[in-house]
Design a protein around this motif. Sequence first.
Motif, short mmCIF file in Angstrom:
data_model
loop_
_atom_site.label_atom_id
_atom_site.label_comp_id
_atom_site.label_asym_id
_atom_site.label_seq_id
_atom_site.Cartn_x
_atom_site.Cartn_y
_atom_site.Cartn_z
N GLY A 1 0.87 -1.27 0.10
CA GLY A 1 0.01 0.00 0.03
C GLY A 1 0.81 1.19 -0.01
O GLY A 1 0.43 2.19 -0.65
N VAL B 1 -8.13 7.44 -1.01
CA VAL B 1 -7.10 6.35 -0.69
C VAL B 1 -6.89 6.56 0.61
O VAL B 1 -6.79 5.51 1.37
N ARG C 1 -12.08 4.37 -3.80
CA ARG C 1 -11.97 3.39 -2.48
C ARG C 1 -12.40 1.90 -2.64
O ARG C 1 -11.75 1.15 -2.13
N CYS D 1 -9.15 0.55 -3.81
CA CYS D 1 -8.08 0.08 -2.75
C CYS D 1 -8.56 -1.17 -1.82
O CYS D 1 -7.61 -1.78 -1.71
#
Length: 184
Positions: free
Chosen positions: A29, A112, A171, A174
Motif C-alpha cells: 500500500g 485512498v 475506495r 483500494c
Amino acid sequence: MSAGPDYPRPTRRLSDRGRASMLRVDQAGEFGATRIYAGQLAVMGDRHPYGRIIAGMASQEERHRQAFDAMIARRGVRPTALAPIWNVAGFALGAVTAALGPRAAMACTAAVETEIDRHYAEQLDDLGEADPELSIAIADFQAEEVEHRDAAIAHGAEQAPAYPLLSGAIRLGCRAAIALSKRI
C-alpha cells in the motif's frame, strides 16, 4: 436491571502468518501511494500550487514504505507478487486524476487515505499488544494518512467533478488491492 461486571475483552492471538500478511499489504500500500503521488507530480509538476503539498505527502509515504521494507527484510516476509501491477496502476491513477484537475487529484488522495485509515484501524484492533513494533509504526503512519486526507479535503477534494463516483470507485479499488495483496 444492572449491567454485569466489566470484563476485559478477550485477546486475539495473531499468528506469525497474520502479521506477515499485514506487513505484505502495508508495504504494498505504501509503495502504491508513492506511485500515485509520482503520477500526480508527473502531470502537475512542481509549478502548480498543489505540487508542494503533494511532494510533502509523497515524502512521508516514501518514509512509510522504507520502514515496511526494512521490517519485511528483517522478518523474512515475502512481499506481494503484485508489485509490478501496483507500480503501473498507482502511477496511472495518480496521472489520470491529476489530468482531470487538481481537485480530482485531491479527491484521489482523500479516497485512498480514507480507506487506509480504516484499514490501519482494523489492523491495530487485530494486533492488540501482539507486536509493539508493528503497532507503533502503523499508528504513526495512520496519523499521517489522516493528515493527508484532511489536507486533500481542505484543498477542494469534495469539489472535484463527480466526486462521489470518483471517490467510491477509488475506495473500491483500494479495498480490492488490499484483499489481493494480503494473499498474493
